[in-house]
Design an enzyme around this catalytic site. Structure first.
Site, PDB file in Angstrom:
ATOM      1  CE  LYS A 186      -4.079  -2.036   0.274  1.00 50.23           C
ATOM      2  NZ  LYS A 186      -3.732  -3.452   0.163  1.00 50.23           N
TER       3      LYS A 186
HETATM    4  C1  LIG Z   1      -9.875  -3.125  -1.833  1.00 49.71           C
HETATM    5  C2  LIG Z   1      -9.329  -3.768  -0.609  1.00 49.71           C
HETATM    6  N1  LIG Z   1     -10.168  -4.043   0.408  1.00 49.71           N
HETATM    7  C3  LIG Z   1      -9.731  -4.594   1.553  1.00 49.71           C
HETATM    8  C4  LIG Z   1      -8.417  -4.919   1.728  1.00 49.71           C
HETATM    9  C5  LIG Z   1      -8.022  -5.629   2.993  1.00 49.71           C
HETATM   10  O1  LIG Z   1      -6.989  -5.050   3.679  1.00 49.71           O
HETATM   11  P1  LIG Z   1      -6.044  -5.966   4.617  1.00 49.71           P
HETATM   12  O2  LIG Z   1      -5.217  -6.800   3.697  1.00 49.71           O
HETATM   13  O3  LIG Z   1      -5.258  -4.964   5.392  1.00 49.71           O
HETATM   14  O4  LIG Z   1      -6.932  -6.766   5.491  1.00 49.71           O
HETATM   15  C6  LIG Z   1      -7.494  -4.635   0.711  1.00 49.71           C
HETATM   16  C7  LIG Z   1      -6.053  -4.881   0.857  1.00 49.71           C
HETATM   17  O5  LIG Z   1      -5.500  -5.911   0.686  1.00 49.71           O
HETATM   18  C8  LIG Z   1      -7.969  -4.069  -0.498  1.00 49.71           C
HETATM   19  O6  LIG Z   1      -7.133  -3.842  -1.512  1.00 49.71           O
END
Ligand SMILES: Cc1ncc(COP(=O)(O)O)c(C=O)c1O
Length: 373
Positions: A186
């Site tokens: 990110k």
């Molecule tokens: C669009 C989207 N939603 C949700 C997430 C979930 O985030 P995390 O991986 O921190 O749980 C991500 C990231 O991977 C994402 O790109």
């Protein structure tokens, strides 16, 4: 892979000595969790996106789950969301027993098409989970209008969109409650982590209780006012987040410059489309660089040829409703969201990160051009 060529990864975090210093400070302080770095990170983050409150959590997924919980989603309810996303934006509703309903995307923006959302509203619909895919802000105005008219909760999955702007204001600053994620690919990373921005003090208090096993403000360690979770971030990660926030403008600037460079290198290349340009309502925050190959291109061959050159790519993104567990559980199949399904077959993420060197971008562009020729 030609032996002389160094591999080019898909992503890489931007870390520096300041990050190390801040993390070390926490380690040396002994306050590894529930300490002051978390409050500070939240304050700085809220200020940065222009939201009054922010609650840091252990992941973007955890943040989305908490907002579904707060929206009161339960068995029998439906939540409308995008099929062209990472699975977490649909899973968060399933965790609360609700059924995900996929509305198709706009082929230009790759975000939810508001008309498709409207068409999927039923008496059981309780929420819309809108995603800013690839950092391009979703059409919040029309989506908000639909949600208000039908009395639905609107949750913004801004996990990929830190730094994006919608109608001249940062994503997160205009409501609805939004979730940002900090996995290492990110724009800002804490290793694992996420944050929820909200415009309601009451919701903020609830988020902080839910992430902390349902403990209430001022209550004892073993007193639990409600069913909660351990969705806490820790001070080590929060300190890293502070270091990252301090240089967020630099990181975003470098990413935008790398995207512009790809744009120049790939302009006019037959057989692919580069990502949609910004307009007056939508300013993208560059999360990934995803090109769309022409219909009929053998994507697997392109991937294999780039791999031979040491270039990592990824098929961003498969349509969620066609994942094995979705097909099995809900009976979803091809044809439900034709736009998303078609785009899913043709998109390709190229190596993309803040410190991506210009010469490596040239290597990627040359290899891609040769592969699709
Ligand atoms: C669009 C989207 N939603 C949700 C997430 C979930 O985030 P995390 O991986 O921190 O749980 C991500 C990231 O991977 C994402 O790109």
């Amino acid at each position: 892979m030609s032996t002389a060529l160094r591999p080019i990864p898909l992503s890489s975090p931007y870390l520096d000595e300041r990050d190390e210093e801040l993390v070390l400070e926490v380690l040396r302080s002994g306050r590894l969790s529930l300490g002051p770095s978390i409050d500070r990170f939240e304050e700085l983050f809220a200020e940065r996106v222009g939201a009054p409150y922010a609650a840091a959590v252990s992941s973007g997924t955890a943040g989305l789950h908490l907002l579904c919980r707060i929206a009161g989603l339960q068995e029998g309810d439906e939540a409308i969301t995008s099929p062209f996303s990472f699975v977490a934006s649909a899973n968060c509703a399933i965790y609360e027993g609700a059924t995900p309903v996929f509305a198709d995307i706009d082929p230009r923006t790759l975000n939810l098409d508001p008309a498709a959302v409207e068409a999927k509203v039923t008496e059981r619909t309780k929420a819309v989970i809108a995603v800013d895919i690839f950092g391009y802000p979703c059409d919040l105005g029309p989506l908000r209008e639909i949600c208000e008219r039908h009395g639905l909760a609107l949750i913004q999955d801004a996990c990929e969109a830190l730094g994006a702007e919608y109608r001249g204001a940062p994503v997160g600053s205009q409501g609805p409650s939004a979730v940002f994620a900090f996995y290492p690919n990110k724009q800002l990373t804490t290793g694992e982590g996420g944050i929820v921005t909200t415009h309601s003090e009451e919701e903020w208090t609830l988020l902080k209780s839910l992430r902390n096993q349902g403990r209430a403000d001022g209550g004892g360690w073993l007193e639990h006012a409600r069913l909660g979770y351990n969705y806490r971030i820790d001070d080590i990660r929060a300190a890293l987040g502070i270091g990252q926030l301090e240089k967020l403008d630099l990181i975003l600037g470098l990413r935008a410059a790398a995207a512009a460079r790809y744009g120049e290198l790939l302009a006019g290349v037959d057989g692919l489309e580069v990502p949609l340009a910004d307009d007056s309502d939508h300013v993208r925050s560059w999360f990934v660089y995803v090109v769309t190959l022409a219909r009929g291109t053998d994507r697997e061959r392109v991937i294999a040829e780039l791999e031979r050159e040491g270039i990592a790519t990824s098929r961003y993104l498969p349509s969620i409703h066609l994942q094995a567990y979705m097909r099995e559980r809900y009976g979803f199949s091809e044809g439900l969201c034709p736009v998303s399904e078609e785009i899913s077959q043709r998109t390709l993420a190229l190596p993309f990160f803040a410190r991506l060197e210009a010469e490596n971008q040239e290597r990627v562009a040359d290899a891609l051009r040769a592969a699709i020729a």
